[in-house]
Design a protein around this motif. Structure first.
Motif, PDB file in Angstrom:
ATOM      1  N   ALA A  99       0.824  -1.215   0.000  1.00 51.71           N
ATOM      2  CA  ALA A  99       0.000   0.000   0.000  1.00 51.71           C
ATOM      3  C   ALA A  99       0.858   1.264   0.000  1.00 51.71           C
ATOM      4  O   ALA A  99       0.366   2.337  -0.338  1.00 51.71           O
ATOM      5  N   SER A 100       2.116   1.145   0.356  1.00 55.65           N
ATOM      6  CA  SER A 100       3.017   2.302   0.331  1.00 55.65           C
ATOM      7  C   SER A 100       3.509   2.616  -1.072  1.00 55.65           C
ATOM      8  O   SER A 100       3.724   3.776  -1.418  1.00 55.65           O
ATOM      9  N   TYR A 147       1.922   1.330  -3.972  1.00 55.97           N
ATOM     10  CA  TYR A 147       0.784   1.336  -4.893  1.00 55.97           C
ATOM     11  C   TYR A 147       0.383   2.745  -5.351  1.00 55.97           C
ATOM     12  O   TYR A 147       0.203   2.962  -6.557  1.00 55.97           O
ATOM     13  N   ASP A 159      -7.432  -5.709  -3.162  1.00 55.78           N
ATOM     14  CA  ASP A 159      -7.883  -4.654  -2.244  1.00 55.78           C
ATOM     15  C   ASP A 159      -7.605  -5.035  -0.794  1.00 55.78           C
ATOM     16  O   ASP A 159      -7.212  -4.190   0.020  1.00 55.78           O
ATOM     17  N   LEU A 167      -3.923  -4.564  -0.077  1.00 56.03           N
ATOM     18  CA  LEU A 167      -3.644  -3.128   0.057  1.00 56.03           C
ATOM     19  C   LEU A 167      -4.118  -2.624   1.417  1.00 56.03           C
ATOM     20  O   LEU A 167      -3.411  -1.851   2.077  1.00 56.03           O
ATOM     21  N   ASN A 201      -1.772  -3.580   4.007  1.00 54.71           N
ATOM     22  CA  ASN A 201      -0.427  -3.070   3.739  1.00 54.71           C
ATOM     23  C   ASN A 201       0.608  -4.189   3.874  1.00 54.71           C
ATOM     24  O   ASN A 201       1.651  -4.033   4.513  1.00 54.71           O
TER      25      ASN A 201
END
Length: 116
Positions: free
Chosen positions: A12-13, A15, A48, A51, A54
């Motif tokens: 997630a960092s 993306y 999803d 994400l 994370n």
């Protein structure tokens, strides 16, 4: 041998950087998601979820449902290194994704990016 720092970075960092790079060149978040799903075998729902959690890049690729066998067709240079020559499997997977996002940002057709 110590692990590379990038392995602990959360998906997630990075993306949002993939999406921003694509959108800056007129491409879409949906195309970024399609590339990630093609590479890893994730559904949109499981992507999803990863994400939201994370998940570290190392775990994201290690736990991918089914890495695409066509990923070995990805060649070229990322950060000055030929992706096909990277020996360490996790780093190679990370660089495969980087290379696909680069191709998207450079305007390459999705059919070619996804090696169809």
């Amino acid at each position: 041998m110590t692990k590379h720092r990038v392995y602990s970075i959360g998906i997630a960092s990075v993306y949002p950087h993939y999406v921003a790079k694509a959108e800056k060149k007129g491409r879409t978040k949906a195309e970024v998601d399609e590339i990630i799903r093609w590479l890893t075998g994730h559904s949109q729902e499981t992507l999803d979820d990863q994400l939201a959690k994370n998940t570290s890049l190392e775990d994201f690729f290690a736990q991918a449902p089914k890495m695409n066998p066509s990923r070995s067709l990805i060649t070229g240079v990322v950060c000055g290194i030929r992706v096909e020559e990277i020996q360490e499997p996790t780093m190679r997977e990370i660089r495969y994704l980087d290379k696909l996002i680069d191709e998207l940002a450079k305007g390459k057709a999705m059919q070619k990016i996804l090696r169809k």
